[in-house]
Design a protein around this motif. Structure first.
Motif, PDB file in Angstrom:
ATOM      1  N   PRO B   3       0.823  -1.370  -0.090  1.00 49.11           N
ATOM      2  CA  PRO B   3       0.064  -0.421  -0.210  1.00 49.11           C
ATOM      3  C   PRO B   3       0.979   0.825   0.096  1.00 49.11           C
ATOM      4  O   PRO B   3       2.119   1.351   0.664  1.00 49.11           O
ATOM      5  N   ALA B   4       0.257   2.454  -0.882  1.00 48.76           N
ATOM      6  CA  ALA B   4       1.216   3.833  -0.049  1.00 48.76           C
ATOM      7  C   ALA B   4       1.481   4.061   1.198  1.00 48.76           C
ATOM      8  O   ALA B   4       0.092   3.680   1.666  1.00 48.76           O
ATOM      9  N   VAL B   5       2.046   4.508   1.439  1.00 46.64           N
ATOM     10  CA  VAL B   5       2.035   4.912   3.102  1.00 46.64           C
ATOM     11  C   VAL B   5       2.450   6.666   2.609  1.00 46.64           C
ATOM     12  O   VAL B   5       2.416   7.756   1.707  1.00 46.64           O
ATOM     13  N   VAL B   6       1.757   7.225   3.704  1.00 51.20           N
ATOM     14  CA  VAL B   6       1.708   8.984   4.207  1.00 51.20           C
ATOM     15  C   VAL B   6       2.401   8.473   5.466  1.00 51.20           C
ATOM     16  O   VAL B   6       2.149   8.686   6.572  1.00 51.20           O
ATOM     17  N   PRO B  18       1.898  14.983  19.374  1.00 47.30           N
ATOM     18  CA  PRO B  18       2.317  13.327  18.534  1.00 47.30           C
ATOM     19  C   PRO B  18       1.269  12.249  18.651  1.00 47.30           C
ATOM     20  O   PRO B  18       0.171  12.250  17.155  1.00 47.30           O
ATOM     21  N   LEU B  19       0.467  12.337  19.390  1.00 45.45           N
ATOM     22  CA  LEU B  19      -0.498  11.779  19.147  1.00 45.45           C
ATOM     23  C   LEU B  19      -2.144  12.136  18.607  1.00 45.45           C
ATOM     24  O   LEU B  19      -2.837  11.390  18.065  1.00 45.45           O
ATOM     25  N   MET B  20      -2.324  13.854  19.144  1.00 45.06           N
ATOM     26  CA  MET B  20      -2.779  14.253  18.018  1.00 45.06           C
ATOM     27  C   MET B  20      -2.859  14.568  16.827  1.00 45.06           C
ATOM     28  O   MET B  20      -4.059  14.083  15.852  1.00 45.06           O
ATOM     29  N   LYS B  21      -1.904  14.307  16.664  1.00 46.87           N
ATOM     30  CA  LYS B  21      -1.757  14.874  15.035  1.00 46.87           C
ATOM     31  C   LYS B  21      -1.443  13.203  14.799  1.00 46.87           C
ATOM     32  O   LYS B  21      -2.391  13.205  12.814  1.00 46.87           O
ATOM     33  N   THR B  22      -0.974  12.352  14.415  1.00 48.91           N
ATOM     34  CA  THR B  22      -1.334  10.970  14.611  1.00 48.91           C
ATOM     35  C   THR B  22      -2.799  10.823  14.531  1.00 48.91           C
ATOM     36  O   THR B  22      -3.339  10.123  12.908  1.00 48.91           O
ATOM     37  N   LEU B  23      -3.902  10.900  15.331  1.00 41.32           N
ATOM     38  CA  LEU B  23      -4.755  10.032  15.145  1.00 41.32           C
ATOM     39  C   LEU B  23      -6.029  11.191  14.130  1.00 41.32           C
ATOM     40  O   LEU B  23      -6.734  10.612  13.738  1.00 41.32           O
ATOM     41  N   GLU B  24      -5.530  12.388  14.263  1.00 38.05           N
ATOM     42  CA  GLU B  24      -5.790  13.722  13.410  1.00 38.05           C
ATOM     43  C   GLU B  24      -5.455  12.553  12.030  1.00 38.05           C
ATOM     44  O   GLU B  24      -6.741  12.875  11.182  1.00 38.05           O
ATOM     45  N   ALA B  25      -4.239  12.404  11.806  1.00 33.25           N
ATOM     46  CA  ALA B  25      -3.872  12.107  10.116  1.00 33.25           C
ATOM     47  C   ALA B  25      -4.679  10.786   9.730  1.00 33.25           C
ATOM     48  O   ALA B  25      -5.087  10.583   8.936  1.00 33.25           O
ATOM     49  N   ILE B  26      -5.009   9.664  10.758  1.00 34.63           N
ATOM     50  CA  ILE B  26      -5.681   8.448  10.556  1.00 34.63           C
ATOM     51  C   ILE B  26      -7.438   9.044  10.154  1.00 34.63           C
ATOM     52  O   ILE B  26      -7.797   7.969   9.385  1.00 34.63           O
ATOM     53  N   VAL B  27      -8.065   9.587  10.274  1.00 38.60           N
ATOM     54  CA  VAL B  27      -9.314   9.736  10.033  1.00 38.60           C
ATOM     55  C   VAL B  27      -8.964  10.382   8.701  1.00 38.60           C
ATOM     56  O   VAL B  27     -10.030   9.721   7.657  1.00 38.60           O
ATOM     57  N   THR B  28      -8.047  10.928   7.981  1.00 37.02           N
ATOM     58  CA  THR B  28      -8.239  11.274   6.515  1.00 37.02           C
ATOM     59  C   THR B  28      -7.511  10.245   5.640  1.00 37.02           C
ATOM     60  O   THR B  28      -7.181  10.192   4.324  1.00 37.02           O
ATOM     61  N   LEU B  29      -6.741   9.055   6.094  1.00 35.95           N
ATOM     62  CA  LEU B  29      -6.130   7.792   5.734  1.00 35.95           C
ATOM     63  C   LEU B  29      -6.589   7.696   4.874  1.00 35.95           C
ATOM     64  O   LEU B  29      -7.948   6.862   4.982  1.00 35.95           O
ATOM     65  N   PRO B  30      -6.503   7.630   3.078  1.00 33.51           N
ATOM     66  CA  PRO B  30      -7.004   6.518   2.289  1.00 33.51           C
ATOM     67  C   PRO B  30      -7.424   5.234   2.688  1.00 33.51           C
ATOM     68  O   PRO B  30      -6.118   4.969   3.448  1.00 33.51           O
ATOM     69  N   LEU B  35      -0.508   5.300   7.462  1.00 33.98           N
ATOM     70  CA  LEU B  35       0.775   6.171   7.914  1.00 33.98           C
ATOM     71  C   LEU B  35       1.866   5.652   8.997  1.00 33.98           C
ATOM     72  O   LEU B  35       1.722   4.234   8.977  1.00 33.98           O
ATOM     73  N   GLN B  36       2.617   6.778   8.462  1.00 37.62           N
ATOM     74  CA  GLN B  36       4.057   6.205   8.801  1.00 37.62           C
ATOM     75  C   GLN B  36       4.295   7.151   9.888  1.00 37.62           C
ATOM     76  O   GLN B  36       4.612   8.777   9.132  1.00 37.62           O
ATOM     77  N   ILE B  37       4.328   7.072  11.414  1.00 37.71           N
ATOM     78  CA  ILE B  37       4.827   8.432  11.712  1.00 37.71           C
ATOM     79  C   ILE B  37       6.523   7.652  12.640  1.00 37.71           C
ATOM     80  O   ILE B  37       6.793   6.886  12.631  1.00 37.71           O
ATOM     81  N   ILE B  68      10.171   4.308  13.998  1.00 40.56           N
ATOM     82  CA  ILE B  68       8.888   4.366  13.513  1.00 40.56           C
ATOM     83  C   ILE B  68       7.951   3.686  13.792  1.00 40.56           C
ATOM     84  O   ILE B  68       8.378   2.606  14.300  1.00 40.56           O
ATOM     85  N   THR B  69       6.466   3.884  13.660  1.00 35.58           N
ATOM     86  CA  THR B  69       5.953   2.923  14.018  1.00 35.58           C
ATOM     87  C   THR B  69       4.608   3.309  12.183  1.00 35.58           C
ATOM     88  O   THR B  69       3.972   4.378  11.599  1.00 35.58           O
ATOM     89  N   HIS B  70       4.319   2.078  12.030  1.00 34.26           N
ATOM     90  CA  HIS B  70       3.621   2.030  10.485  1.00 34.26           C
ATOM     91  C   HIS B  70       1.866   1.345  11.436  1.00 34.26           C
ATOM     92  O   HIS B  70       2.174   0.261  12.112  1.00 34.26           O
ATOM     93  N   ILE B  71       1.228   2.566  10.609  1.00 33.12           N
ATOM     94  CA  ILE B  71      -0.368   1.700  11.208  1.00 33.12           C
ATOM     95  C   ILE B  71      -1.617   2.426   9.979  1.00 33.12           C
ATOM     96  O   ILE B  71      -1.086   2.679   8.576  1.00 33.12           O
ATOM     97  N   ARG B  72      -1.925   1.516  10.289  1.00 30.95           N
ATOM     98  CA  ARG B  72      -2.951   0.112   9.410  1.00 30.95           C
ATOM     99  C   ARG B  72      -4.302   0.509   9.257  1.00 30.95           C
ATOM    100  O   ARG B  72      -3.795  -0.081  10.795  1.00 30.95           O
ATOM    101  N   ARG B  73      -5.220  -0.473   8.643  1.00 31.34           N
ATOM    102  CA  ARG B  73      -6.449  -0.724   9.998  1.00 31.34           C
ATOM    103  C   ARG B  73      -6.559  -2.066   9.912  1.00 31.34           C
ATOM    104  O   ARG B  73      -5.527  -2.811   9.532  1.00 31.34           O
ATOM    105  N   ALA B  74      -7.347  -2.398  10.828  1.00 34.20           N
ATOM    106  CA  ALA B  74      -6.836  -3.856  11.885  1.00 34.20           C
ATOM    107  C   ALA B  74      -8.097  -4.861  10.514  1.00 34.20           C
ATOM    108  O   ALA B  74      -9.341  -4.212   9.434  1.00 34.20           O
TER     109      ALA B  74
END
Lengths: 476, 74
Positions: B3-6, B18-30, B35-37, B68-74
């Motif tokens: 998959p593509a990585v933001v 960092p917590l706020m910005k990550t949780l905000e970013a996943i709202v608009t994550l395709p 998401l890689q933070i 580095i944390t990789h975040i994806r839908r469960a």
């Protein structure tokens, strides 16, 4: 400053990594109950100084001084430190608290223990001090057990974990020595009419043995050894150890030299062990170990300076300024420690009152101010996390810096420092009105702190949640 | 196909941003993106919040101590 970097192909992260440690913090209500109780105790202690300024204007081997001191060290410092450690240790060391339920029980036992001890010290009923002290010791045992089991799970041992472990060992010894001193003052009386049951006989017999050992040392030496174990071994050790984690976190820097940080902890431990023994024995080697502690603290300050010079966040907020002011107070406290450790020092009225200044500045100037500084950072974060974490990404939320009044923080620090100065001079002059005046400055400072705390806690009742402005989808 | 990585670099922010910005970013994550933070430390409080939102995060510590944390839908 958010950097949304170009999109790239994802690495294959599935199945190729070791199992991740899931660090979780306990419910925010756990640390907050400790912190609120602690603040009530601190207000009570300062109000007590204002109402009865002789607490600081007479030599400290006196029942009211000992009672008030235990209100500060057990009621404020220990309580706030316990609450903070339940929250910070799992997060800072990337693990999970062993038992939240145990911590809740420990809170109840701790409050009963310290309230009873302060009350009984004040009326000088040492038998009851021993009983309430035993309750407190049970609570401390649960606290140490809970954190030891938590530390056991730490995936990557580091200097912070070492400092916390050392602090817990010194804390346990402090409680043991304190109970032994209490036993030495009341064991004979306690055996009368009690030693009828086998279990009680054994306990009382044990107390008699401990009392026999402790009574070989002079009472003031034993009290000073107990105080240094607790204040330097537990509180200062924790401040130094936790600073190696919190200062980088809040100022965006790193520990600059791990060897230097480690050396500071090693020297502190050697210095504490040696100081306690030499104070207890009234040995001529006292200055050597006092100098070892001072060397450990000097190396800590050196590393702190290096970390701050390398920080990526130039502005220091008032919480950090308060913490750094507390670190600055180490200078007069260390000078006094070196002077007062001198073996041939005449024990006259002046040096007796200088000991009072040393103890007062150590407790209020270094430890309490450092804690208040860190509470400026920790309290808003805990409340923010408790109130707003479910809404992150779904609504506009305030920043932690917007939850406090910087003016109140600045005013609080200035009045606190003025209060410290006035009280220190008043102690040397044995001036009760001077102590009362300085106490009023401390009270104003705590009032400003309390005002900020109320402002922070008001977010529980009136959360400031605004709807999100329509967001664009992230570019792919 | 991977998959593509933001990517988000959050090392310049102090907690809880960092917590706020990550949780905000996943709202608009395709839906098909990851998401890689990049944070200064392992984001200890993030994992539980991600799980509540139907995501999972897996972290790898870097040689400089950052994470580095990789975040994806469960």
């Amino acid at each position: 400053m958010e950097a949304a970097l170009p999109i790239s192909a994802a690495p294959d992260v599935r199945g190729s990594q070791p199992k991740q440690v899931r660090a979780t913090a306990p419910s925010v209500s756990l640390p907050l109950r400790f912190m609120l109780t602690a603040l009530v105790a601190l207000f009570g202690a300062v109000a007590w100084i204002i109402a009865n300024p002789s607490i600081l204007a007479i030599y400290h081997y006196h029942q009211h001084v000992i009672a008030a001191t235990h209100l500060v060290v057990l009621g404020f410092i220990c309580t706030v430190v316990m609450g903070a450690m339940y929250q910070l240790v799992p997060v800072a060391l990337e693990t999970k608290l062993y038992s939240e339920r145990l911590a809740k029980w420990q809170f109840v036992i701790h409050v009963i223990g310290f309230v009873g001890m302060v009350w009984m010290f004040n009326v000088w009923n040492m038998k009851q001090v021993g009983h309430f002290g035993s309750a407190l010791a049970l609570g401390v045992g649960l606290f140490v057990y809970n954190l030891a089991r938590t530390l056991w799970r730490v995936p990557k041992w580091n200097i912070v974990a070492t400092a916390i472990t050392a602090a817990l060992v010194w804390f346990s010894l402090t409680i043991f020595v304190g109970l032994s001193i209490a036993a030495a003052k009341c064991a004979y009386e306690a055996t009368e009419g009690l030693a009828t049951e086998e279990g009680v006989k054994q306990v009382v017999g044990g107390l008699r043995v401990v009392a026999g050992v402790v009574s070989r040392f002079d009472a003031i030496g034993a009290m000073h050894a107990h105080a240094h174990l607790g204040v330097v071994g537990f509180f200062v050790m924790l401040i130094v150890g936790v600073a190696y984690r919190l200062i980088p976190m809040f100022t965006l820097t790193e520990v600059q030299c791990k060897y230097r940080a480690g050396l500071s902890i090693v020297l502190l431990n050697i210095g504490i062990a040696g100081s306690v023994v030499t104070i207890l024995l009234r040995s001529q080697w006292k200055p050597v170990f006092a100098a070892t502690v001072v060397a450990g603290l000097a190396i800590f300050v050196w590393e702190l300076w290096a970390m701050l010079r390398a920080r990526k966040r130039p502005a220091l907020d008032w919480g950090l300024k308060s913490f750094l002011a507390a670190v600055g107070m180490l200078i007069p406290v260390c000078i006094l420690a070196l002077v007062l450790s001198w073996p041939s020092l005449p024990m006259n009225q002046f040096f007796g009152m200088l000991e009072n200044v040393y103890g007062f500045l150590g407790l209020f100037g270094v430890v309490t101010l450092a804690i208040l500084g860190m509470l400026h950072k920790i309290l808003p974060f805990l409340v923010w996390f408790g109130v707003y974490s479910p809404h992150v990404g779904r609504a506009q939320l305030p920043l932690t810096s917007q939850m406090v009044s910087e003016r109140a923080q600045a005013g609080g620090l200035v009045t606190y420092l003025v209060g410290l100065l006035i009280i220190s001079v008043a102690i040397l002059r044995e001036s009760e009105p001077g102590v009362r005046l300085g106490g009023l400055f401390l009270l104003v400072s705590l009032g400003l702190f309390g005002r900020n705390a109320v402002k922070v806690f008001s977010h529980f009742r009136n959360p400031q949640i605004k709807p999100l402005i329509a967001a664009k989808p992230a570019a792919v | 196909m991977n998959p593509a990585v933001v990517e988000l670099d959050l090392r310049a922010f102090e907690p809880p941003q960092p917590l706020m910005k990550t949780l905000e970013a996943i709202v608009t994550l395709p839906a098909d993106a990851m998401l890689q933070i990049h944070t200064r430390w392992r984001p200890a409080l993030l994992y539980a919040e991600l799980e509540k939102r139907g995501f999972i995060g897996e972290s790898q510590e870097q040689s400089d101590g950052s994470c580095i944390t990789h975040i994806r839908r469960a």
